[in-house]
Every structure is written in structure tokens, then in C-alpha cells.
Design an enzyme around this catalytic site. Structure first.
Site, mmCIF file in Angstrom:
data_model
loop_
_atom_site.group_PDB
_atom_site.id
_atom_site.type_symbol
_atom_site.label_atom_id
_atom_site.label_comp_id
_atom_site.label_asym_id
_atom_site.label_seq_id
_atom_site.Cartn_x
_atom_site.Cartn_y
_atom_site.Cartn_z
ATOM 1 N N CYS A 184 -1.324 -1.222 -4.325
ATOM 2 C CA CYS A 184 -2.449 -0.464 -3.776
ATOM 3 C C CYS A 184 -1.898 0.904 -3.398
ATOM 4 C CB CYS A 184 -2.988 -1.189 -2.544
ATOM 5 S SG CYS A 184 -4.253 -0.266 -1.654
ATOM 6 N N ASP A 193 -10.606 1.897 -3.339
ATOM 7 C CA ASP A 193 -11.134 1.595 -2.008
ATOM 8 C C ASP A 193 -12.653 1.590 -2.027
ATOM 9 O OD1 ASP A 193 -8.760 1.288 -0.775
ATOM 10 O OD2 ASP A 193 -8.812 3.146 0.368
ATOM 11 N N ASP A 201 0.836 -1.205 0.000
ATOM 12 C CA ASP A 201 0.000 0.000 0.000
ATOM 13 C C ASP A 201 0.872 1.257 0.000
ATOM 14 O OD1 ASP A 201 -2.296 1.508 0.145
ATOM 15 O OD2 ASP A 201 -3.071 0.535 1.943
HETATM 16 C C1 DGJ Z 1 -5.800 1.909 2.098
HETATM 17 C C2 DGJ Z 1 -6.166 0.715 1.262
HETATM 18 O O1 DGJ Z 1 -6.574 1.097 0.016
HETATM 19 C C3 DGJ Z 1 -7.195 -0.107 2.014
HETATM 20 O O2 DGJ Z 1 -7.633 -1.170 1.216
HETATM 21 C C4 DGJ Z 1 -6.574 -0.590 3.275
HETATM 22 O O3 DGJ Z 1 -5.534 -1.475 2.998
HETATM 23 C C5 DGJ Z 1 -6.073 0.576 4.098
HETATM 24 N N1 DGJ Z 1 -5.230 1.443 3.333
HETATM 25 C C6 DGJ Z 1 -5.328 0.118 5.311
HETATM 26 O O4 DGJ Z 1 -4.791 1.147 6.028
#
Ligand code: DGJ
Length: 786
Positions: free
Chosen positions: A531, A553, A483
């Protein structure tokens, strides 16, 4: 294939299966771009190219002529391959630099060429690759007439995908240092200007929203200055004819294999020519190139199709699937996963995770992913990024303990990390404040309470690479969600000196790529998913390391229709992960039917992100059936050819298996309307002359979907939501409509299947389609042996 037609002024002909790209040397020394588009015949004689050359007798009034020897040439009005300011061309340049004497005029002229096979890897950047080393590679070397700098243009021809990639290398072969202020990756000039630009803008939760800009004059600019490729403006864009549709007409697709700040411009010149450039964003960018050093601009990708936007997407999809995504997972079916984020957020423990994993296993899930919250003191988003040590209060047996138990249940195990970031409240920041991207002595802006590690500093990259190596080897980890949750502010590398801060953003991306390359090499079996707050870094650079990326998200099925439809223009289904979540949806509070949430998510890499332990038994049973169905069609849903049909109030998608014997279609509507006209589903991509069995699945509905209309058929009055209503709903299920017919592929594609009528204020029966707000249907097409 690349052909050189030898002559005093040679021509270069680049050909894919359906496209041609032609350029020729001008007597004044520049490479003139002659044509890019539908494949045309060009023989072996230079005379075959003459028709494509602009005939110049005089230069347009008020332009600067290139030189006394070439007084008919005004660079402002020539289609070029290389362009810079200073010699009359005032359009978007390929290169901008400052020489040691402070001057910025460049005058690059053709020097030589070389023809090779195989894709050359960059020193630091990711790029396309060709496992068979068959791709044709043309290098055209240019030299600056005054300073002696070298500019190499590299062209790679991916014949089957109808894709040509380009990149540029600047080498300081001059006699003094150079400050490079811009080096685009691609510059294509068109002789005309009747185009529109289709680009994909957005924000968090609203990624890849399709926008059209009609070009009349001036320029369209798309860019990112966020430090990443960004959800604000994806680097992929289309240059389209004015009348092109999904299935018909011509268009060009462009993309960049890069994850940092990017820039795309389409400019109409005073003489009605169109110039397209794309590359690293020149804003906040400057690079010092000492004598003998070089700078490589990232690779750009371009394609052309006469078969509408779908044709262009097909080219891009094939290219990304085979020449961008790599490693073990490139062609391998991806597991159906269950992610803990929307099920529990930070509130996780070994026991609760195992309960969730078991529920997942019972529903058919294959991979269990523990999202954020497992390390340091991470109970919210205010602390601990940087401290990649297990929180033993939550996971007393460590990562390995949890992983072993998940594996014993029968699932693979994956984790979430965010290695590029640090919280001020972390041991890492306390020990190394100079490792964060901060301007010493100045106040600092934050995003999601976090700062960015200075990946321009090799020591930070090395440290985090080793830390991640430790984490990934501490248990049998099959999957990693990588992420990155903010955009850059206060861009500054404490590692670089004051004179080199213009290099920070690009060096950060190079540092990130180095870390990802090392981790890919060390963990070839791990499935990495990219991500960045969802789709804040969805680009071809990331896809060189991460075979799939979390598209958004936003898990709301209605929003996902637009988002996934947007991605599909430039990116194949195998790269977009999509999850079924609970309702009311956590991002919009919208309530959509479970079958529609599945229908949309199944057109991608399917996952679930909800608390299965708390869900109604009926819903869990439905999810079990969904996963079973998806597994049956998984290979096609992930790697088949995807086609967009209609979009807007009603979306229509089709995915067709490689051999075109099976296909799955979907329709989904946004708001229901009364008194609906008859509806058709149009397939795409089938064999015209093959016969298919077209069918939908059996459906059962709760009487409660019809509210107090139950009284229209009940002999006794039933109060809505009363105990009697609930009891009837428990025992009586209503039959849904079933589609079942045989038809040839061309009938399914061009006549369309006339679907059973949708419910419309009256007329419920099992011959009627129950189709409320956000209703959807999946249709299946199997070729019949005759
Ligand atoms: C942002 C991501 O896009 C979510 O899916 C999740 O993993 C959160 N961060 C976790 O902090």
C-alpha cells in the site's frame, strides 16, 4: 525457445507460442533489431532472415556515417539493441556515461553470446522467476571499442505467456572509473511509426486513469521522480496500432520490475522509425562504477498480442501470476478481510476492535485487520512513525492479547505498518536524526507530517528489519499491510558522501528490497499487502514481495470502475485488493447501492472497510450473502481470466475460470438515462461450442426506491417518507427481474444476451430491470453437461 542461426553475422531468433523477436549482427559490429511481433516462420538458414534486413546502399543525407568502412550506415537510422550518444544515433540512448577522461561517447559492438536455461537472480533487485528452470536465457555480450567496458544484454523467453524479459548489466572492464548517468533496461526499435501510446496516469484516489497519445513525431515521455513508481504515472504502458480494440488488433505491453523512479519514452525518428525505451529514471541519477564493479538495470517485461488489449492483458496476467508473484500465497485463495481504517480511523481500542471483529465474523469475514493507530502515541498522523511499540492505553494486552482474542472469535489477525517512515515527533527520530533522509542544515519539506528513513544506509535497513521481525513475531500475525504515505523530497542520504548523492534514490529502493526479502524469508506464511496511500507504488517490483496491493484509498464504486479497469490492463485480479465501504462514500460523498459496491470489489481481492456494528441490519444481512456468494466463486474471481468489455458510461467485465466451465459477468452503469434502448451483456473468454446456463440472482427491492411513485399502484394516497410509507417498505418487498436462459458460448460472446428492459419512467414489474444511477448486475454462466 531461442535459436541462433550461425553465420559470419549470426541471427538470434527468440520465439514464444505466438510471437517472434529477431535480431542479427551487422557487419559494422552492432546488433540490428529486425522484428518483434506476430510469430513468423524462420527456418534454420540465414537466408530466411535476409528479407527482414534493411538494405543499405547509402546513408540518409545529413546523418553521420558510422565509419569510412561502413559509409552506408548512419546509426540514427538503424534499428538497434544497444545505443548510446556519440556515434551518430541521436535518439533516446540505452546508456549514457562519463569516462575518466570526461568523454561520453560509447561505441558498443557485439562480442559473444551464451545460451542457458533458468532465470538468474539479481544480486540486489527483484526479478521474474521460473520455478521449473525452463525459461530460455540468452546473454549477448557487447564491448566498448574504445574503453573496453562490457555490456551484457539478457533476454528471457517465457514461451507460454508470450512474454520476453530483458535486462542489462554494465561492467567496468575499462581502465578508469566511470560515472553512469543512464542505463535503460530495454530498447526496442520499430521500422514504422503508426502507433499510439496508452499510458496510465493519475493521482491519489484517481489511480490508473487511461490516456492515449497519438504519435506524430517527437516523443512521448512518462516518468516518475517521486522516489516510488507512483500513482502519477504507472510504469506499465502499451504501444498500440491505431485501430486496436479490446478484442481485436495488435499491441505491445511493457512494464518494469522496479519500484523507484522510472522513465519510459517512445520516440519517432527523423526517418519514421519508433524507439521504445524504459528503465530507471536518469533524472537525479548518477552512479559511480569503479574499475571491476558492475551495475544491474532492473528487468523489463514486454509482450505482444494480435488479440487486442485483452489478449495483451491475458499475457501479462499469466506472467505476473506465475513468474512475478511467489511464495505460499501465489496460488492460494486470499481471505475476505475486514479492515478497521474507514470504520474507526485512529480511534481504536481493544474493546471496539473486538466488537468490530465479532460483527465481521458473523458476516463471514475470515481475517480481521487492525489498521493505523495501534503504536506509540499515534492518535493522528502527526507522530510516532518509527516507534513500533504497542500503545498500551489502546491495547492493554498488547498485540498478542488482541490477536489471541481475535483468533478465539474465529478470525485470523493482521496489522498495518509503515516501516519506511519516521515522524520528527518520535523517539526514533530523537535518537537518530541522521537516519532520516535530510540535507544537514537545510529546511525540509514533509508529506503527511512525516520524513523518509534513509534506506540507503544499511544500518537503518538492519534496524527496521529487526524491529519488524520483533513486531511480526510478537503475536500470531497472518497478514501485514505495508504502507508508505509520501513521495520523496529533499533527496539526500546522510550516509553517503557528497559525491554519491545521485545514487540515493536507487540505493533506497535496494535497501527496501533487502528488508522485504529478509522479512519474506523469515515470515513465509504471512500474507503481505502493499500500500502507498493506495496505489502510489503499484508495480512489478513490489509484487515480487507482496502478492496483493491496495489499489486505491478511493473506495467509491464508480471511481473504482475506472481505477480497477485501468489496473486490469497490466495486472491480474489476484494482485488488486478492493473493499466495500459505507455510504456516503468517505472520499466522494457519493451514495451507491451496496450491491454495486460489492459487484465492483468482487472483481479483485474482496475486503470490507466499514463499521459493521453501526450498519443497518438489512445491510449486514446483504453483506453476509455477498461474502457467501464471493466465497463460492472466489477462486475464479481471484485467479480466473479477466476480460474487459465496454467501458465509459457502462462497464462490462467478465471473469472466466481456468477450465472455462464457469464465468461471472458484471455490468454497471454510471448515470441512468430515461427511455433506454434495449441492452445486451456480452461475455468474453467462454468456449464457443459449450452450452451455458446464464442466470442472475433473485432480487428484492424496497418500495422506497420508487419514492412517491408508490401512489401509481397504491389504492390510497401515501406521502413519501411518511410512517405509512416506512411500514409498507418494511413488509412489502418488490421482486426484481431474473435472467435465466441457456445459450452456447459463442452466442453469449458474439450475439450477446438481450437483457430485460431497464426501468424507464414507467413500466415497473418483476420483468423490468431496476437500474438507477450506479446500478449493476452480476451474471453467472455455468457450462451444462450434455
Ligand atoms: C493510507 C492507506 O492507504 C490507508 O488505507 C490507511 O492505511 C492509512 N494510510 C493509514 O494511515
Amino acid at each position: 525457445m531461442i535459436r541462433i542461426i550461425d553465420d559470419r553475422y549470426p541471427a538470434f531468433v527468440l520465439e514464444t507460442e505466438n510471437t517472434s523477436y529477431v535480431m542479427k549482427l551487422l557487419p559494422s559490429g552492432q546488433l540490428e533489431h529486425l522484428y518483434y511481433g506476430r510469430k513468423i516462420h524462420i527456418g534454420e538458414s540465414i537466408a530466411d532472415v535476409e528479407a527482414l534486413v534493411e538494405k543499405r546502399a547509402f546513408a540518409a543525407v545529413n546523418g553521420n556515417i558510422y565509419s569510412q568502412d561502413f559509409s552506408s550506415v548512419s546509426m540514427e537510422d538503424v534499428c538497434l539493441e544497444v545505443s548510446g550518444y556519440g556515434k551518430g544515433d541521436i535518439r533516446e540512448p540505452l546508456i549514457e556515461l562519463e569516462a575518466a577522461d570526461g568523454s561520453s561517447t560509447v561505441d558498443f559492438a557485439y562480442d559473444s553470446y551464451e545460451l542457458k536455461k533458468g532465470k538468474e537472480a539479481f544480486a540486489e533487485l527483484p526479478g521474474s522467476y521460473d520455478e521449473n528452470d525452463e525459461v530460455d536465457h540468452l546473454t549477448v555480450v557487447h564491448k566498448d571499442k574504445n574503453h573496453g567496458y562490457t555490456l551484457e544484454l539478457h533476454y528471457y523467453v517465457y514461451e507460454k505467456c508470450n512474454v520476453i524479459t530483458r535486462n542489462v548489466r554494465f561492467i567496468n572492464t575499462g581502465s578508469g572509473p566511470v560515472r553512469l548517468n543512464r542505463l535503460m533496461s530495454l530498447l526496442v526499435d520499430y521500422n514504422d511509426s503508426d502507433y499510439k501510446v496508452i499510458s496510465f496516469q493519475g493521482a491519489w484516489g484517481r489511480e490508473m486513469s487511461r490516456n492515449e497519445t497519438l504519435l506524430g513525431g517527437g516523443k512521448y515521455v512518462g516518468s516518475s521522480a517521486t522516489g516510488g513508481s507512483s500513482n502519477r504515472n504507472n510504469p506499465f504502458f502499451i504501444l498500440s496500432d491505431l485501430t486496436t480494440t479490446e478484442g481485436r488488433g495488435t499491441c505491445y505491453g511493457y512494464n518494469l520490475i522496479y519500484s523507484g523512479n522510472h522513465y519510459e519514452a517512445v520516440e519517432i525518428s527523423s526517418q519514421g522509425k519508433t524507439r521504445v525505451v524504459c528503465g530507471i529514471n536518469p533524472a537525479m541519477f548518477s552512479y559511480d562504477i569503479p574499475i571491476g564493479a558492475n551495475f544491474e538495470a532492473p528487468e523489463a517485461v514486454m509482450t505482444f498480442s494480435c488479440d487486442g488489449y485483452n489478449g495483451m492483458s491475458q499475457n501479462m496476467h499469466a506472467f505476473v501470476r506465475k513468474h512475478i508473484v511467489r511464495g505460499k500465497w501465489r496460488d492460494k485463495d486470499r481471505p475476505v478481510l475486514l479492515n478497521s481504517w474507514e470504520a474507526a480511523y485512529f480511534n481504536i481500542s481493544e474493546a471496539s476492535l473486538l466488537r468490530l471483529a465479532k460483527a465481521g465474523r458473523d458476516a463471514g469475514i475470515e481475517l480481521f485487520v487492525m489498521d493505523d493507530g495501534w503504536f506509540g502515541k499515534r492518535n493522528d498522523d502527526k507522530s510516532s512513525l518509527g516507534d513500533w511499540n504497542v500503545n498500551t492505553k489502546k491495547l492493554p494486552n498488547g498485540l498478542k492479547g488482541l490477536c489471541d482474542k481475535v483468533k478465539a472469535i474465529g478470525l485470523d489477525f493482521g496489522i498495518w505498518v509503515e516501516p519506511e517512515m519516521v515522524n520528527v515527533d518520535s523517539d526514533l527520530y530523537r535518537a537518530h536524526p541522521d537516519w532520516a533522509m535530510e540535507i544537514p542544515g537545510m529546511d525540509h519539506s514533509e508529506g503527511r507530517n512525516q520524513r523518509i528513513l534513509d534506506l540507503a544506509n544499511p544500518e537503518v535497513v538492519d534496524y527496521m528489519t529487526e524491529k519488524m521481525t520483533e513486531v511480526f513475531s510478537s503475536a500470531d500475525i497472518s497478514y501485514v499491510k505495508w504502507d508508505m504515505n509520501r513521495t520523496m523530497s529533499d533527496v539526500y542520504s546522510p550516509y553517503l558522501d557528497a559525491g554519491h548523492q545521485g545514487e540515493t534514490a536507487h540505493r533506497y529502493i535496494l535497501g527496501l528490497y533487502r528488508m522485504l526479502r529478509t522479512l519474506n524469508d523469515r515470515f513465509p506464511n504471512i500474507l503481505f499487502e502493499g500500500c502507498a496511500s493506495g496505489g502510489n507504488r503499484f508495480d512489478l517490483g513490489m509484487l515480487c514481495y507482496f502478492p496483493q496491493i491496495w489499489g486505491s484509498d478511493n473506495t467509491d464504486a464508480v471511481c473504482r470502475l475506472d481505477i480497477q479497469n485501468g489496473y486490469s490492463y497490466g495486472y491480474p485480479l489476484s494482485t488488486v485488493s478492493a473493499h466495500v465501504s459505507n455510504v456516503p462514500n468517505h472520499q466522494t460523498l457519493r451514495i451507491t447501492p451496496l450491491e454495486s459496491r460489492f459487484a465492483v470489489a468482487s472483481f479483485g481481492i474482496l475486503g470490507y472497510e466499514c463499521n459493521l456494528c453501526d450498519m443497518k441490519k438489512d445491510d449486514v444481512e446483504a453483506i453476509k450473502a455477498q461474502i457467501e456468494l464471493y466465497k463460492k466463486h472466489r477462486h475464479d474471481m481471484q485467479f480466473g481470466n479477466f476480460y474487459r468489455g465496454r467501458s465509459g458510461e457502462l462497464y462490462e467485465w467478465t471473469v472466466v475460470g481456468e477450465d472455462r466451465t464457469h464465468a461471472v459477468g458484471m455490468i454497471m452503469q454510471k448515470a441512468a438515462k430515461p427511455n433506454r434502448p434495449f441492452e445486451r451483456y456480452f461475455a468474453t473468454g467462454l468456449k464457443s461450442d459449450a452450452r451455458y446456463h446464464f442466470y442472475s440472482l433473485e432480487k428484492k427491492y424496497s418500495v422506497k426506491n420508487f419514492g412517491d411513485l408508490v401512489n401509481a399502484v397504491s389504492p390510497v394516497h401515501i406521502r413519501q417518507d411518511s410512517a405509512a410509507h416506512n411500514i409498507i417498505a418494511k413488509f412489502v418487498k418488490m421482486d426484481g427481474e431474473k435472467e435465466d436462459c441457456l445459450a452456447y458460448g459463442d452466442a453469449l460472446m458474439y450475439a450477446g444476451v438481450k437483457l430485460k428492459q431497464a426501468f424507464s419512467s414507467s413500466g415497473y414489474s418483476s420483468e423490468v430491470r431496476f437500474f438507477p444511477d450506479y446500478g449493476s448486475r452480476l451474471y453467472f454462466m455455468d457450462e451444462i453437461e450434455e
